[in-house]
Design an enzyme around this catalytic site. Structure first.
Site, mmCIF file in Angstrom:
data_model
loop_
_atom_site.group_PDB
_atom_site.id
_atom_site.type_symbol
_atom_site.label_atom_id
_atom_site.label_comp_id
_atom_site.label_asym_id
_atom_site.label_seq_id
_atom_site.Cartn_x
_atom_site.Cartn_y
_atom_site.Cartn_z
ATOM 1 N N ASP A 197 -0.261 17.290 -10.432
ATOM 2 C CA ASP A 197 -0.598 17.024 -9.231
ATOM 3 C C ASP A 197 0.420 17.486 -8.138
ATOM 4 O O ASP A 197 1.625 17.881 -8.526
ATOM 5 C CB ASP A 197 -0.980 15.435 -9.016
ATOM 6 C CG ASP A 197 -1.495 15.175 -7.860
ATOM 7 O OD1 ASP A 197 -2.005 16.008 -7.011
ATOM 8 O OD2 ASP A 197 -1.964 13.951 -7.617
ATOM 9 N N HIS A 334 -12.950 17.926 -6.738
ATOM 10 C CA HIS A 334 -12.141 17.032 -5.713
ATOM 11 C C HIS A 334 -11.407 17.967 -5.003
ATOM 12 O O HIS A 334 -11.032 17.726 -3.793
ATOM 13 C CB HIS A 334 -11.214 16.136 -6.745
ATOM 14 C CG HIS A 334 -10.151 15.533 -6.242
ATOM 15 N ND1 HIS A 334 -10.358 14.401 -4.996
ATOM 16 C CD2 HIS A 334 -8.833 15.496 -6.083
ATOM 17 C CE1 HIS A 334 -9.246 14.165 -4.649
ATOM 18 N NE2 HIS A 334 -8.226 14.720 -5.336
HETATM 19 FE FE1 N7H Z 1 -6.309 14.061 -4.786
HETATM 20 N N1 N7H Z 1 -6.020 13.805 -9.472
HETATM 21 O O1 N7H Z 1 -5.310 13.964 -10.422
HETATM 22 O O2 N7H Z 1 -7.095 13.471 -9.982
HETATM 23 N N2 N7H Z 1 -5.684 15.470 -6.204
HETATM 24 N N3 N7H Z 1 -6.210 12.788 -6.198
HETATM 25 N N4 N7H Z 1 -6.923 12.576 -3.242
HETATM 26 N N5 N7H Z 1 -6.170 15.565 -3.334
HETATM 27 C C1 N7H Z 1 -5.571 16.609 -6.005
HETATM 28 O O3 N7H Z 1 -3.695 20.694 -5.577
HETATM 29 C C2 N7H Z 1 -6.181 12.806 -7.507
HETATM 30 C C3 N7H Z 1 -7.019 11.349 -3.349
HETATM 31 C C4 N7H Z 1 -6.331 15.484 -2.166
HETATM 32 O O4 N7H Z 1 -5.118 21.460 -1.030
HETATM 33 C C5 N7H Z 1 -5.352 17.313 -7.363
HETATM 34 O O5 N7H Z 1 -2.022 19.347 -5.366
HETATM 35 C C6 N7H Z 1 -6.195 11.198 -7.844
HETATM 36 C C7 N7H Z 1 -7.327 10.752 -2.262
HETATM 37 C C8 N7H Z 1 -6.233 16.710 -1.394
HETATM 38 O O6 N7H Z 1 -6.514 22.134 -2.648
HETATM 39 C C9 N7H Z 1 -5.113 16.343 -8.209
HETATM 40 C C10 N7H Z 1 -6.218 10.613 -7.094
HETATM 41 C C11 N7H Z 1 -7.338 11.834 -1.174
HETATM 42 C C12 N7H Z 1 -5.730 17.613 -2.314
HETATM 43 C C13 N7H Z 1 -5.646 15.044 -7.668
HETATM 44 C C14 N7H Z 1 -6.491 11.362 -5.776
HETATM 45 C C15 N7H Z 1 -7.054 12.883 -1.903
HETATM 46 C C16 N7H Z 1 -5.622 16.871 -3.619
HETATM 47 C C17 N7H Z 1 -4.755 18.848 -7.453
HETATM 48 C C18 N7H Z 1 -6.686 9.058 -6.992
HETATM 49 C C19 N7H Z 1 -7.614 11.802 0.283
HETATM 50 C C20 N7H Z 1 -5.030 19.001 -2.087
HETATM 51 C C21 N7H Z 1 -3.369 19.013 -7.227
HETATM 52 C C22 N7H Z 1 -6.262 8.222 -8.155
HETATM 53 C C23 N7H Z 1 -8.608 11.291 0.950
HETATM 54 C C24 N7H Z 1 -6.404 19.849 -2.337
HETATM 55 C C25 N7H Z 1 -3.008 19.708 -6.148
HETATM 56 C C26 N7H Z 1 -5.877 21.400 -1.815
HETATM 57 C C27 N7H Z 1 -5.398 17.223 -4.764
HETATM 58 C C28 N7H Z 1 -5.859 13.919 -8.360
HETATM 59 C C29 N7H Z 1 -6.681 10.743 -4.671
HETATM 60 C C30 N7H Z 1 -6.664 14.302 -1.419
HETATM 61 C C31 N7H Z 1 -5.149 16.581 -9.819
HETATM 62 C C32 N7H Z 1 -5.899 10.927 -9.590
HETATM 63 C C33 N7H Z 1 -7.694 9.431 -1.822
HETATM 64 C C34 N7H Z 1 -5.956 16.942 0.056
#
Ligand code: N7H
Length: 475
Positions: A197, A334
């Site tokens: 992440d 996601h």
């Molecule tokens: Fe997410 N995960 O591991 O499942 N997220 N996220 N997120 N997320 C991202 O690209 C995760 C949540 C964003 O610019 C990655 O840095 C988990 C909320 C945004 O390409 C992974 C949870 C919100 C991005 C996860 C969670 C977001 C992003 C890839 C909750 C907003 C960047 C790593 C438990 C409402 C996208 C990365 C881009 C990336 C995970 C929550 C938003 C692995 C586990 C609530 C903007």
């Protein structure tokens, strides 16, 4: 002129951490004494300039160790930041309107709009949150970060002393503390589902002057109030260089998620069952566990790509097969839902005002063998999600409601994308679906039997500049 020493360090650069506490507090009735005590907290607050220096120190230490073939020396790190809710401002008698509807109402009132599961009680929606977040008495949060839990305990003792906590003269008390820690060993940097992440963040003009390929630079006002790019006019002048913090306490059902991937493994193209479930996981997320984006590595993982900051963000979902097919990436994955890149830009919409800076940390322990065997979560774990932006309605709130929860987003696709399988949600327990997960049968809908990310609380805060803390908050 902009001075990074005026901005709290978690916002633009991020407090370096192996462990972190979010002390969620209520101000006690002697508000004047609280505001006087705040003067003594201000010198402890880590500024952006200090965090930049800390990060340089960490990088030099790592480099020196590499050159000598040794493991890096342990560096003691300690960071402190503070932020207040609307109820906290009101309690302190600060009546200026920060002109952010989500912040003003508070997250509890927003929980229904956010799609948090819950139920109506006497005509009022009550989300399935922990009691600490349902009382409506959260006034602020103190973030403490450090190299280990012991450093944090030390800093916390100092802070409790400042506010006379535990004495009859206490000026604040804890509502609850969220305890974050990064995962051990090779899982460091990976969240509990196993995915790397914190790869994709917007670069901030004037701060991140050397962005990685594919990393978009946004104006400072996308994150900082009052700077170029902040679209909200007429905010109080003291709010400049502050930022809104959306904090969410998100529990993750890891064994259940893994079981689902196993039971629904993709088939064909010579995939073994394990490869088929890894591929499904990557297609739900938009990246492989290694961090490699599936837009660039659609059929198999490429760990070197995942590690390589010069390549792992250099994609836009704009290959010729990307806009009308999900051969590379499901429309509802996601990362694609939360930052759709070319899906919007190529039809004339900028995504700049939707960008947020994510600073979360994991909480809870590793999955036990018993949990893995039973496929049932027994211990609490997940993500303390924390995101900064200059407007919550255009940032976190918009991404959650209008993108992740909206089945028709991204728009103008040949079939309905469906829910973000990781964070998309509805208030009731209706079954979520998405399409495009099987590259060989793209219109087939996949039903998700359960939510794997469960919101258990949260609040919206404002993280003021250091000068504002001195002149507007402290007495
Ligand atoms: Fe997410 N995960 O591991 O499942 N997220 N996220 N997120 N997320 C991202 O690209 C995760 C949540 C964003 O610019 C990655 O840095 C988990 C909320 C945004 O390409 C992974 C949870 C919100 C991005 C996860 C969670 C977001 C992003 C890839 C909750 C907003 C960047 C790593 C438990 C409402 C996208 C990365 C881009 C990336 C995970 C929550 C938003 C692995 C586990 C609530 C903007």
């Amino acid at each position: 002129a902009f001075d990074p020493a005026n901005v709290q360090g978690d916002i633009l650069v991020g407090l370096p951490k192996k462990a972190q506490q979010y002390i969620i507090f209520q101000i006690d009735d002697n508000v004047t004494a609280f505001r006087k005590a705040l003067n003594n907290l201000i010198p402890l607050i880590t500024t952006t300039t200090q965090v930049q220096q800390d990060r340089t120190k960490i990088a030099n230490n790592k480099k020196a160790a590499q050159e000598q073939g040794k493991t890096p020396k342990l560096i003691k790190l300690s960071g402190v930041n503070v932020a207040f809710s609307q109820a906290g401002l009101t309690k302190m008698g600060i009546t200026d309107d920060l002109l952010d509807t989500a912040f003003t109402a508070g997250q509890l009132k927003d929980s229904k709009n956010l799609g948090d599961p819950g139920k109506d009680v006497d005509g009022n929606f009550v989300p399935d949150w922990l009691p600490a977040f349902l009382q409506g008495n959260i006034h602020g949060v103190i973030l403490i970060s450090g190299d280990c839990a012991a450093t944090i305990t030390e800093t916390r003792t100092t802070i409790e002393h400042i506010f006379s906590v535990g004495t009859p003269n206490a000026t604040l008390h804890e509502v609850t503390t969220l305890i974050g820690k990064v995962r051990p060993g090779p899982e460091d940097g990976h969240e509990h589902f196993g995915f790397l992440d914190g790869i994709s963040q917007p670069a901030i003009e004037g701060i991140d002057t050397n962005p990685n390929p594919g990393q978009e630079t946004v104006r400072q006002g996308i994150i900082l109030v009052g700077r170029d790019g902040d679209g909200i006019a007429n905010r109080p002048s003291w709010a400049i260089d502050g930022s809104f913090l959306a904090l969410r306490y998100l529990f993750q059902l890891v064994p259940e998620f893994n079981n689902f991937l196993k039971g629904n493994a993709l088939t064909g193209n010579g995939l073994t069952p394990d490869q088929g479930s890894e591929l499904l996981g990557a297609r739900l997320m938009g990246r492989w566990k290694s961090g490699a984006p599936i837009d660039l590595a659609p059929t198999q993982d490429d760990p070197a790509l995942g590690q390589d900051a010069s390549r792992n963000n250099n994609f836009r979902y704009d290959f010729t097969d990307d806009q009308t097919t999900t051969i590379r990436c499901p429309f509802a994955a996601h990362t694609r839902k939360t930052n759709p890149r070319a899906d919007l830009e190529d039809i004339g919409f900028s995504t700049e005002t939707r960008r947020i800076i994510r600073r979360g940390v994991q909480f809870g322990d590793e999955v036990t063998p018993q949990e893995a065997a039973s496929g049932k979560t027994a211990l609490d774990r997940g993500l303390i999600f924390a995101a900064y932006q200059s407007t919550i309605p255009n940032g976190f709130q918009f991404i959650q409601i209008s993108w992740a929860n909206a089945t028709t987003f991204p728009p103008q696709k040949p079939f309905t994308p469906g829910f973000d399988p990781i964070i998309g949600q509805t208030n009731d327990d209706s079954v979520r679906t998405l399409a495009g997960t099987d590259p060989n049968n793209q219109t087939a809908e996949l039903s998700l039997p359960t939510d794997w990310v469960l919101p258990k609380g949260g609040e919206y805060f404002f993280s003021p500049s250091i000068p504002a803390l001195r002149t507007k908050f402290a007495l």
